[in-house]
Write an enzyme that holds these catalytic residues in place. Structure first.
Site, PDB file in Angstrom:
ATOM      1  N   HIS A 206      24.336  16.829  76.239  1.00  0.00           N
ATOM      2  CA  HIS A 206      24.785  17.550  75.046  1.00  0.00           C
ATOM      3  C   HIS A 206      25.243  18.961  75.437  1.00  0.00           C
ATOM      4  O   HIS A 206      26.216  19.482  74.897  1.00  0.00           O
ATOM      5  CB  HIS A 206      23.649  17.687  74.027  1.00  0.00           C
ATOM      6  CG  HIS A 206      23.054  16.394  73.565  1.00  0.00           C
ATOM      7  ND1 HIS A 206      21.843  15.944  74.005  1.00  0.00           N
ATOM      8  CD2 HIS A 206      23.490  15.469  72.681  1.00  0.00           C
ATOM      9  CE1 HIS A 206      21.544  14.794  73.423  1.00  0.00           C
ATOM     10  NE2 HIS A 206      22.528  14.476  72.611  1.00  0.00           N
TER      11      HIS A 206
ATOM     12  N   GLY B  78      30.723  12.491  74.311  1.00  0.00           N
ATOM     13  CA  GLY B  78      30.475  12.115  75.697  1.00  0.00           C
ATOM     14  C   GLY B  78      31.040  10.746  76.041  1.00  0.00           C
ATOM     15  O   GLY B  78      30.977   9.818  75.230  1.00  0.00           O
TER      16      GLY B  78
ATOM     17  N   GLN C 264      31.800   4.240  71.537  1.00  0.00           N
ATOM     18  CA  GLN C 264      31.740   5.169  70.395  1.00  0.00           C
ATOM     19  C   GLN C 264      32.893   6.168  70.451  1.00  0.00           C
ATOM     20  O   GLN C 264      33.535   6.460  69.421  1.00  0.00           O
ATOM     21  CB  GLN C 264      30.409   5.904  70.420  1.00  0.00           C
ATOM     22  CG  GLN C 264      30.318   7.076  69.457  1.00  0.00           C
ATOM     23  CD  GLN C 264      28.944   7.696  69.459  1.00  0.00           C
ATOM     24  OE1 GLN C 264      28.028   7.141  68.880  1.00  0.00           O
ATOM     25  NE2 GLN C 264      28.778   8.834  70.112  1.00  0.00           N
TER      26      GLN C 264
ATOM     27  N   SER D 227      19.915  10.715  78.591  1.00  0.00           N
ATOM     28  CA  SER D 227      19.887  10.168  77.232  1.00  0.00           C
ATOM     29  C   SER D 227      18.595  10.602  76.567  1.00  0.00           C
ATOM     30  O   SER D 227      17.544  10.649  77.217  1.00  0.00           O
ATOM     31  CB  SER D 227      19.940   8.632  77.282  1.00  0.00           C
ATOM     32  OG  SER D 227      19.589   8.088  76.028  1.00  0.00           O
ATOM     33  N   SER D 228      18.682  10.896  75.273  1.00  0.00           N
ATOM     34  CA  SER D 228      17.464  11.247  74.532  1.00  0.00           C
ATOM     35  C   SER D 228      16.461  10.102  74.596  1.00  0.00           C
ATOM     36  O   SER D 228      15.255  10.317  74.506  1.00  0.00           O
ATOM     37  CB  SER D 228      17.806  11.539  73.071  1.00  0.00           C
ATOM     38  OG  SER D 228      18.841  12.495  72.994  1.00  0.00           O
TER      39      SER D 228
HETATM   40  P1  AMP Z   1      23.505  11.588  70.607  1.00  0.00           P
HETATM   41  O1  AMP Z   1      22.691  12.794  70.292  1.00  0.00           O
HETATM   42  O2  AMP Z   1      22.817  10.607  71.510  1.00  0.00           O
HETATM   43  O3  AMP Z   1      24.111  10.967  69.382  1.00  0.00           O
HETATM   44  O4  AMP Z   1      24.729  12.115  71.474  1.00  0.00           O
HETATM   45  C1  AMP Z   1      25.565  13.129  70.989  1.00  0.00           C
HETATM   46  C2  AMP Z   1      26.750  13.262  71.895  1.00  0.00           C
HETATM   47  O5  AMP Z   1      26.317  13.587  73.213  1.00  0.00           O
HETATM   48  C3  AMP Z   1      27.569  11.967  72.011  1.00  0.00           C
HETATM   49  O6  AMP Z   1      28.951  12.293  72.020  1.00  0.00           O
HETATM   50  C4  AMP Z   1      27.121  11.423  73.341  1.00  0.00           C
HETATM   51  O7  AMP Z   1      28.102  10.611  73.975  1.00  0.00           O
HETATM   52  C5  AMP Z   1      26.921  12.703  74.131  1.00  0.00           C
HETATM   53  N1  AMP Z   1      26.061  12.458  75.279  1.00  0.00           N
HETATM   54  C6  AMP Z   1      24.828  11.909  75.279  1.00  0.00           C
HETATM   55  N2  AMP Z   1      24.358  11.788  76.533  1.00  0.00           N
HETATM   56  C7  AMP Z   1      25.325  12.261  77.358  1.00  0.00           C
HETATM   57  C8  AMP Z   1      25.443  12.396  78.781  1.00  0.00           C
HETATM   58  N3  AMP Z   1      24.470  12.015  79.614  1.00  0.00           N
HETATM   59  N4  AMP Z   1      26.578  12.940  79.273  1.00  0.00           N
HETATM   60  C9  AMP Z   1      27.585  13.315  78.442  1.00  0.00           C
HETATM   61  N5  AMP Z   1      27.533  13.213  77.091  1.00  0.00           N
HETATM   62  C10 AMP Z   1      26.420  12.700  76.550  1.00  0.00           C
END
Ligand code: AMP
Length: 282
Positions: A38, A148, A154, A186-187
Site C-alpha cells: 500500500h 497494485g 482486479q 498482503s494484509s
Molecule cells: P487491499 O487493502 O488488499 O484492498 O489493497 C489495496 C490496494 O493495494 C490494491 O490496489 C492492491 O492491489 C494493492 N496491494 C496490496 N498488496 C500489494 C503489494 N504487495 N504490492 C503492490 N500493491 C499491493
C-alpha cells in the site's frame, strides 16, 4: 498526520477545494492493515500528484458469507502513521453505515474479465469491488487512482469499468511489493501459520521458474503452467486453485507463449488464499 474524514461529505469537500485551487489529486483505495505494498501506491500518488488521498474501508459487499469480513485485520493508528510517512494528506475512514446507509440497489458488474479465476472462485467478489470503487471514484472526483498489480484481475476490472463508464479517473497500475523471500505482501499474510508462512514463497519461486522456462524457449502454455502447478503440488502446505497464462490486457487465456502475457496463480494455505502473478514477455 493526514486529516481523517469519517464522512463522504467532508472528504469530498476537501478534495473539491484542492482541485478548485488547481491541485491534482492522487487516490489510493484500501481495506487498511497497510503494508509497504500500500505504501508504494501512496508514495506514487504523492510523487505524481499535488495532493494524495486514501480510503480505508473493509467493504462488506466484496466478501461472501463464509469469508473473513469480521476477522479482517485492522490497525487504524498504524495505518495513519504509514499514510503520514507516505505524504498522504486526507484519509477517508467511513463506517459501513456511512457508505451504505440504505440497502444498496445499484451495483456495477463488469462482464467477461470477471468470469474466470478470482471471479470463478468468488462469484460475488468483483461486483462488490466494482461497486465500491465506482462509489469511491464518484465521491473522490477527477483523479489518478493507484492500484497494485498484486491483484491483477482486479486492476483489469477497475480499468475497464473506468473506461466503459467514462469516469474522470486515470487508473495507474503499480508493481508488486514483496517480502525478502519473495512472498507478495498482503494484509492476509498474518493469517498464515509459521509452517504456511515458510511455504508461501513457493508461489513467487514457481512463477520465476516458469518465466525462466519461457525465456529458454518453452512455447507450450500447458508446459509453462505446469511449472507452477508442479512446484505448488510439491509443497505440502499449499493447494493450487489455478495457474493460468493470460493476455496481459484482456486476461483471455493464452493459446501460445507469445507477446505481453501474465502468469496468474492462486493457492490455498489452510483456509488462506494467496494470489501472485508475474509478467511473461516473449
Ligand atoms: P487491499 O487493502 O488488499 O484492498 O489493497 C489495496 C490496494 O493495494 C490494491 O490496489 C492492491 O492491489 C494493492 N496491494 C496490496 N498488496 C500489494 C503489494 N504487495 N504490492 C503492490 N500493491 C499491493
Amino acid at each position: 498526520m493526514p486529516e481523517v474524514h469519517a464522512t463522504i461529505e467532508s472528504f469530498r469537500a476537501a478534495l473539491d477545494a484542492a482541485r478548485a485551487g488547481g491541485a491534482t489529486v492522487g487516490f489510493v483505495p484500501t481495506m487498511g492493515y497497510l503494508h509497504e505494498g500500500h505504501g508504494s501506491l501512496m508514495r506514487a500518488a504523492t510523487r505524481e500528484c499535488d495532493l494524495a488521498a486514501a480510503s480505508i474501508f473493509v467493504n462488506p459487499l466484496q466478501f461472501a458469507a463464509n469469508e473473513d469480513l469480521t476477522d479482517y485485520p485492522r490497525d487504524l493508528d498504524r495505518d495513519l502513521a504509514l499514510a503520514d510517512d507516505c505524504g498522504v494528506g486526507h484519509v477517508l475512514v467511513p463506517s459501513v453505515e456511512e457508505m451504505y446507509p440504505t440497502p444498496i440497489l445499484t451495483t456495477v458488474t463488469v462482464a467477461d474479465i470477471t468470469a474466470r479465476f478470482e471471479g470463478a472462485a468468488r462469484p460475488e467478489h468483483f461486483a462488490g469491488v466494482a461497486t465500491v470503487v465506482a462509489k469511491l471514484f464518484s465521491l473522490v472526483g477527477p483523479c489518478r487512482a493507484y492500484f497494485g498489480e498484486k491483484d491483477y484481475q482486479q486492476l483489469a476490472v477497475v480499468r475497464r469499468m473506468a473506461l466503459d463508464l467514462s469516469m474522470p479517473v486515470t487508473v495507474v497500475g503499480c508493481p508488486i511489493i514483496r517480502e525478502d523471500d519473495g512472498l507478495a505482501m498482503s494484509s492476509r499474510n498474518v493469517y498464515l501459520s509459521p509452517a504456511q508462512r515458510a511455504a508461501a514463497p513457493v508461489l513467487h519461486r514457481s512463477l520465476v521458474a516458469a518465466v525462466d522456462a519461457a525465456a529458454r524457449g518453452e512455447r507450450s502454455v500447458a508446459a509453462v503452467e505446469a511449472v507452477v502447478a508442479g512446484a505448488v503440488a510439491a509443497e505440502p502446505e499449499a493447494v493450487l486453485d489455478y495457474a493460468a497464462l493470460v493476455d496481459a490486457a484482456t486476461l483471455e487465456p493464452a493459446t501460445e507463449v507469445s507477446g505481453h502475457q501474465r502468469l496468474l496463480v492462486a493457492a490455498r494455505f489452510g483456509t488462506t488464499r494467496l494470489l501472485d502473478n508475474i509478467a511473461v514477455t516473449s
